[in-house]
Design an enzyme around this catalytic site. Structure first.
Site, PDB file in Angstrom:
ATOM      1  N   ALA A   1      -1.057  -3.011  -6.758  1.00 28.46           N
ATOM      2  CA  ALA A   1      -1.791  -3.145  -8.015  1.00 28.46           C
ATOM      3  C   ALA A   1      -1.892  -1.826  -8.777  1.00 28.46           C
ATOM      4  O   ALA A   1      -1.934  -1.822 -10.008  1.00 28.46           O
ATOM      5  CB  ALA A   1      -3.184  -3.699  -7.751  1.00 28.46           C
ATOM      6  N   THR A   2      -1.935  -0.715  -8.071  1.00 28.83           N
ATOM      7  CA  THR A   2      -1.983   0.573  -8.772  1.00 28.83           C
ATOM      8  C   THR A   2      -0.752   0.706  -9.665  1.00 28.83           C
ATOM      9  O   THR A   2      -0.852   1.045 -10.856  1.00 28.83           O
ATOM     10  CB  THR A   2      -2.050   1.735  -7.761  1.00 28.83           C
ATOM     11  OG1 THR A   2      -3.247   1.591  -6.994  1.00 28.83           O
ATOM     12  CG2 THR A   2      -2.055   3.085  -8.463  1.00 28.83           C
TER      13      THR A   2
ATOM     14  N   ASN B   1     -14.455  -4.822  -7.866  1.00 26.55           N
ATOM     15  CA  ASN B   1     -14.208  -4.611  -6.435  1.00 26.55           C
ATOM     16  C   ASN B   1     -15.434  -4.150  -5.653  1.00 26.55           C
ATOM     17  O   ASN B   1     -15.458  -4.252  -4.440  1.00 26.55           O
ATOM     18  CB  ASN B   1     -13.054  -3.616  -6.234  1.00 26.55           C
ATOM     19  CG  ASN B   1     -13.211  -2.378  -7.079  1.00 26.55           C
ATOM     20  OD1 ASN B   1     -13.247  -2.450  -8.302  1.00 26.55           O
ATOM     21  ND2 ASN B   1     -13.306  -1.230  -6.439  1.00 26.55           N
TER      22      ASN B   1
ATOM     23  N   GLN C   1      -8.821  -8.276  -7.094  1.00 26.37           N
ATOM     24  CA  GLN C   1      -9.843  -8.858  -6.215  1.00 26.37           C
ATOM     25  C   GLN C   1      -9.990 -10.361  -6.424  1.00 26.37           C
ATOM     26  O   GLN C   1     -10.560 -11.046  -5.578  1.00 26.37           O
ATOM     27  CB  GLN C   1     -11.201  -8.176  -6.462  1.00 26.37           C
ATOM     28  CG  GLN C   1     -11.249  -6.720  -6.042  1.00 26.37           C
ATOM     29  CD  GLN C   1     -11.218  -6.522  -4.528  1.00 26.37           C
ATOM     30  OE1 GLN C   1     -11.464  -7.439  -3.743  1.00 26.37           O
ATOM     31  NE2 GLN C   1     -10.905  -5.311  -4.103  1.00 26.37           N
TER      32      GLN C   1
ATOM     33  N   SER D   1      -2.209  -7.622  -5.895  1.00 25.92           N
ATOM     34  CA  SER D   1      -1.772  -6.849  -4.732  1.00 25.92           C
ATOM     35  C   SER D   1      -1.853  -7.712  -3.481  1.00 25.92           C
ATOM     36  O   SER D   1      -2.901  -8.308  -3.199  1.00 25.92           O
ATOM     37  CB  SER D   1      -2.684  -5.633  -4.581  1.00 25.92           C
ATOM     38  OG  SER D   1      -2.229  -4.810  -3.545  1.00 25.92           O
ATOM     39  N   ALA D   2      -0.757  -7.765  -2.705  1.00 23.21           N
ATOM     40  CA  ALA D   2      -0.682  -8.681  -1.561  1.00 23.21           C
ATOM     41  C   ALA D   2      -1.713  -8.382  -0.477  1.00 23.21           C
ATOM     42  O   ALA D   2      -2.227  -9.294   0.167  1.00 23.21           O
ATOM     43  CB  ALA D   2       0.726  -8.638  -0.953  1.00 23.21           C
ATOM     44  N   HIS D   3      -2.040  -7.101  -0.267  1.00 25.25           N
ATOM     45  CA  HIS D   3      -2.881  -6.777   0.895  1.00 25.25           C
ATOM     46  C   HIS D   3      -4.330  -7.198   0.722  1.00 25.25           C
ATOM     47  O   HIS D   3      -5.113  -7.121   1.673  1.00 25.25           O
ATOM     48  CB  HIS D   3      -2.767  -5.297   1.273  1.00 25.25           C
ATOM     49  CG  HIS D   3      -3.506  -4.325   0.398  1.00 25.25           C
ATOM     50  ND1 HIS D   3      -4.750  -3.868   0.724  1.00 25.25           N
ATOM     51  CD2 HIS D   3      -3.166  -3.706  -0.752  1.00 25.25           C
ATOM     52  CE1 HIS D   3      -5.149  -2.983  -0.201  1.00 25.25           C
ATOM     53  NE2 HIS D   3      -4.199  -2.876  -1.113  1.00 25.25           N
TER      54      HIS D   3
ATOM     55  N   THR E   1      15.262  -0.581  -5.401  1.00 27.72           N
ATOM     56  CA  THR E   1      15.646  -1.639  -4.464  1.00 27.72           C
ATOM     57  C   THR E   1      14.413  -2.433  -4.040  1.00 27.72           C
ATOM     58  O   THR E   1      13.382  -1.849  -3.700  1.00 27.72           O
ATOM     59  CB  THR E   1      16.323  -1.010  -3.229  1.00 27.72           C
ATOM     60  OG1 THR E   1      17.495  -0.333  -3.691  1.00 27.72           O
ATOM     61  CG2 THR E   1      16.710  -2.051  -2.200  1.00 27.72           C
TER      62      THR E   1
ATOM     63  N   CYS F   1     -17.661   8.848  -1.018  1.00 28.48           N
ATOM     64  CA  CYS F   1     -17.940  10.191  -0.518  1.00 28.48           C
ATOM     65  C   CYS F   1     -16.874  11.136  -1.040  1.00 28.48           C
ATOM     66  O   CYS F   1     -15.701  10.809  -1.038  1.00 28.48           O
ATOM     67  CB  CYS F   1     -17.898  10.209   1.000  1.00 28.48           C
ATOM     68  SG  CYS F   1     -19.256   9.284   1.687  1.00 28.48           S
TER      69      CYS F   1
END
Ligand code: PLP
Length: 392
Positions: A76-77, A157, A185, A205-207, A246, A331
């Site tokens: 996504a970035t 998020n 999200q 984003s897949a993750h 690729t 943080c």
């Protein structure tokens, strides 16, 4: 440990992993090498995945080429960078004004700020209300004749708050301004139907939905309007020239299968995670002095962001040593910095530093939720008692 940080990332679903496996070692061809069977098989797998992603989003599929509006990226970035920089660069004839809002992910905010600071764009960053929502009227008022793009996330998020994408999309359409949404999200958790939803560019984003890390996609609308983008990676002209490089065939296969599973189970999974989240939240509230951050009536089904009066989020996280969760604060080397999202919602710095984010997922059980909720109540009670005994 119990994993309640599904907004940060999710484990790869076994079915996704099994589907990916052959594409590392057996079907290892380059999807762009169509002159032999190795390449053709890889290309067929990518085509299938393109249609699977399209099906989840309500985008037109194509049996011969695969959905033409899906551009695969590294996540996504990258999709956000391509959408924002690409659309901005393609629209300089119209103007150089961009609109976004204050609780976006850094991948959107910093991309917009880069264009402002280094490419001569003007940037309007809209505020949000106490629930984290943008007022559609503010978007309307911010649009100018030289506005080229509005970028508004589908869901936040940190809090899960859903933003008024459809209302803002209608306003953008009316004014001939492109709308990009970072739906990282939201995809796989809420119904998205791009056949009807007035969105021109969408990042995913897949993750975040049980697919692998390092792969994602950008939806680029081809009709009414036909979105033009200046590519940000130049090279072999892959992905119809939008994104050279690729293709990550195993990753793309995984993204496709993860999308397929989400599409099939969207309504049951939404109901199941919402009931786990609600159960978690209800028990935790027994601790007293608990505030829900975000829009309780309009948020993602699987997440809650809670502040505990008198207790710092990082202290709570440290005491919950067998639970994986996030603090609402990021943080950095200078110490604990209150979340820019919560601060923008008008939550004071102290309460913002007292927040945690819990996010349930596909493998979360009732037993896990009950264990964590009871433990949080106990830890919060203990920490408060310690603090009062120090105070006397
Ligand atoms: N946008 C949002 C709203 C996110 O939550 C994330 C994940 O951290 C990203 C973008 C970045 O996605 P990726 O990890 O695929 O680059």
């Amino acid at each position: 440990p119990i994993y309640l940080d599904h907004c940060a990332t999710t484990p790869v679903d076994e079915r996704v992993f099994e589907a990916m496996r052959p594409y590392f070692t057996e079907v290892f061809g380059n999807a762009a090498s169509s002159s032999h069977a190795f390449g053709q098989e890889a290309a067929a797998a990518v085509l299938r995945a393109r249609n699977q992603v399209a099906a989840l989003l309500g985008v037109e599929q194509d049996a011969r080429t695969g959905a033409r509006e899906i551009v695969f990226t590294s996540g996504a970035t990258e999709a956000n960078n391509l959408a924002i920089k690409g659309a901005a660069a393609a629209s300089t004839g119209k103007g150089k004004h961009l609109i976004t809002q204050v609780t976006e992910h850094k991948a959107v905010l910093e991309t917009c700020q880069y264009l402002r600071d280094h490419q001569g764009y003007e940037l309007t960053v809209l505020p949000v209300d106490r629930q984290g929502r943008v007022r559609p009227g503010d978007v309307k008022d911010a649009i100018r004749p030289d506005t080229v793009l509005v970028s508004l996330m589908w869901a936040n998020n940190e809090t899960g708050t859903l933003l008024p994408i459809r209302e803002v999309g209608a306003i953008c359409r009316e004014h001939g301004v492109l709308l990009h949404t970072d739906a990282t999200q939201a995809v796989g958790k809420v119904l998205i139907d791009l056949a009807a939803d007035p969105v021109d560019l969408l990042s995913l984003s897949a993750h975040k939905f049980y697919g692998p890390k390092g792969v994602g996609a950008l939806f680029v609308r081809r009709r009414d309007p036909h979105v033009r983008l200046v590519p940000q990676f130049h090279g072999g002209g892959h992905e119809r020239g939008f994104r050279s490089g690729t293709l990550n065939v195993p990753g793309i296969v995984g993204l496709g299968v993860a999308a397929d599973i989400c599409r099939e189970h969207l309504s049951d999974e939404t109901a199941r995670t919402a009931s786990l989240r609600d159960r978690l939240e209800q028990t935790i509230q027994q601790a007293g002095g608990v505030a829900i951050n975000g829009d309780p009536a309009g948020r993602l089904p699987n997440v809650c962001n809670l502040s505990f009066a008198g207790i710092r989020g990082d202290k709570l996280v440290a005491a919950l040593d067998d639970v994986a969760l996030s603090t609402g604060s990021a943080c950095n080397s200078a110490g604990v910095e209150a979340s820019h999202v919560l601060r923008a919602m008008g939550i004071d710095a102290q309460l913002a530093a007292q927040s945690i984010r819990l996010s349930v997922g596909r493998s979360t059980t009732i037993e896990q939720v009950d264990y964590v909720a009871d433990k949080i109540v106990q830890v919060v009670t203990d920490l408060r008692e310690q603090q009062t005994s120090y105070a006397v």
